[in-house]
Design a protein around this motif. Structure first.
Motif, PDB file in Angstrom:
ATOM      1  N   THR A   1      14.304 -54.785   1.506  1.00 15.66           N
ATOM      2  CA  THR A   1      14.831 -55.529   2.655  1.00 15.66           C
ATOM      3  C   THR A   1      14.137 -56.877   2.815  1.00 15.66           C
ATOM      4  O   THR A   1      14.776 -57.894   3.116  1.00 15.66           O
TER       5      THR A   1
ATOM      6  N   PHE B   1      20.763 -59.538  10.169  1.00 11.37           N
ATOM      7  CA  PHE B   1      20.811 -58.211   9.587  1.00 11.37           C
ATOM      8  C   PHE B   1      22.239 -57.707   9.368  1.00 11.37           C
ATOM      9  O   PHE B   1      22.434 -56.545   9.038  1.00 11.37           O
TER      10      PHE B   1
ATOM     11  N   PHE C   1      23.145 -56.069   6.013  1.00 17.39           N
ATOM     12  CA  PHE C   1      22.640 -54.737   5.712  1.00 17.39           C
ATOM     13  C   PHE C   1      23.502 -53.637   6.327  1.00 17.39           C
ATOM     14  O   PHE C   1      23.189 -52.460   6.175  1.00 17.39           O
TER      15      PHE C   1
ATOM     16  N   THR D   1      12.379 -49.113   1.253  1.00 17.86           N
ATOM     17  CA  THR D   1      13.236 -49.860   2.180  1.00 17.86           C
ATOM     18  C   THR D   1      12.623 -51.211   2.542  1.00 17.86           C
ATOM     19  O   THR D   1      13.311 -52.241   2.534  1.00 17.86           O
TER      20      THR D   1
ATOM     21  N   THR E   1      18.581 -50.444   0.933  1.00 20.51           N
ATOM     22  CA  THR E   1      18.062 -51.031   2.167  1.00 20.51           C
ATOM     23  C   THR E   1      18.277 -50.097   3.350  1.00 20.51           C
ATOM     24  O   THR E   1      17.788 -50.378   4.448  1.00 20.51           O
ATOM     25  N   GLN E   2      19.000 -49.005   3.143  1.00 19.89           N
ATOM     26  CA  GLN E   2      19.254 -48.035   4.204  1.00 19.89           C
ATOM     27  C   GLN E   2      18.148 -46.976   4.191  1.00 19.89           C
ATOM     28  O   GLN E   2      18.000 -46.233   3.222  1.00 19.89           O
TER      29      GLN E   2
ATOM     30  N   HIS F   1      15.488 -59.531   0.389  1.00 16.94           N
ATOM     31  CA  HIS F   1      16.838 -59.973   0.725  1.00 16.94           C
ATOM     32  C   HIS F   1      16.834 -60.866   1.966  1.00 16.94           C
ATOM     33  O   HIS F   1      17.601 -61.842   2.034  1.00 16.94           O
TER      34      HIS F   1
END
Length: 226
Positions: free
Chosen positions: A165, A6, A9, A161, A96-97, A168
């Motif tokens: 996410t 992660f 991100f 999100t 993605t946040q 990715h």
């Protein structure tokens, strides 16, 4: 090499200063404003896409709802560009946040709800209690409908999100697998590379679809309250 799965991100920083604002504005800065005096294939395609998008979003809206057309068009363009930004090499995907997506969802949802209570007060209150509800179930249904109403912005943000996410992460895992297999079985690594290319093509579609779904749901909330 990333420290963990992660790490990609995490918000990039320079000298301890987060670059999230610059990253969010970067796709917009790359766009050239349309010139009414010059007509070419790019501007014609842009105008066609704008008209097609507005037609889909504003199809069943009232006059009050259509005043949101510029807002919804800006929203879908902003989300789509930020989703596509994350598919470029060594880039960061702002969507993605979860905090950013909540920051978009809550104000838009609040505006639609307040508009409903202002212009359609009786209809908005009627959603909390369906017609023909037995008297013993009234308190429970009011609580359930209230909770479902407040969950809507969270559902918007979490949906966007999670979908961005997940794609990715899958590309990250397949990329690491291809690098590992390259030193062992070259033919197997080539198969993995082909899968990654197909996945990137799918992610391009997902980036645009998720932008459309987010905006469409906001448009539906607006339709119910305008």
């Amino acid at each position: 090499m990333n420290q963990n799965l992660f790490t990609s991100f995490n918000i990039p920083t320079i000298l301890g200063i987060p670059l999230i604002t610059l990253i969010i504005l970067f796709p917009t800065l790359m766009m050239t404003p349309p010139n009414k005096l010059i007509s070419n294939r790019t501007s014609s395609l842009q105008q066609w896409l704008i008209q097609l998008t507005l037609k889909q979003l504003m199809l069943n809206h009232s006059t009050k709802g259509r005043t949101w057309s510029l807002m919804l068009l800006t929203l879908i363009t902003f989300i789509a560009l930020n989703n596509l930004l994350g598919l470029t090499p060594y880039a960061f995907t702002p969507t993605t946040q979860l905090s950013m997506n909540i920051g978009m969802a809550i104000p838009l949802w609040t505006a639609t709800v307040l508009m409903g209570f202002r212009f359609k007060t009786k209809a908005s209150l009627a959603h909390f209690l369906p017609q023909g509800t037995p008297i013993p179930l009234i308190p429970m249904l009011v609580i359930i409908e209230t909770i479902s109403l407040f969950i809507q912005p969270m559902a918007l943000a979490v949906r966007l999100t999670a979908n961005i996410t997940a794609g990715h992460l899958l590309m990250h895992l397949l990329g690491d697998t291809a690098l590992t297999l390259a030193s062992i079985y070259f033919s197997s690594s080539m198969i993995t590379v082909i899968v990654i290319i197909l996945l990137i093509t799918l992610e391009l579609a997902v980036a645009l679809i998720q932008a459309y779904v987010f905006t469409l749901l906001v448009s539906l909330y607006l339709h119910d309250n305008s």
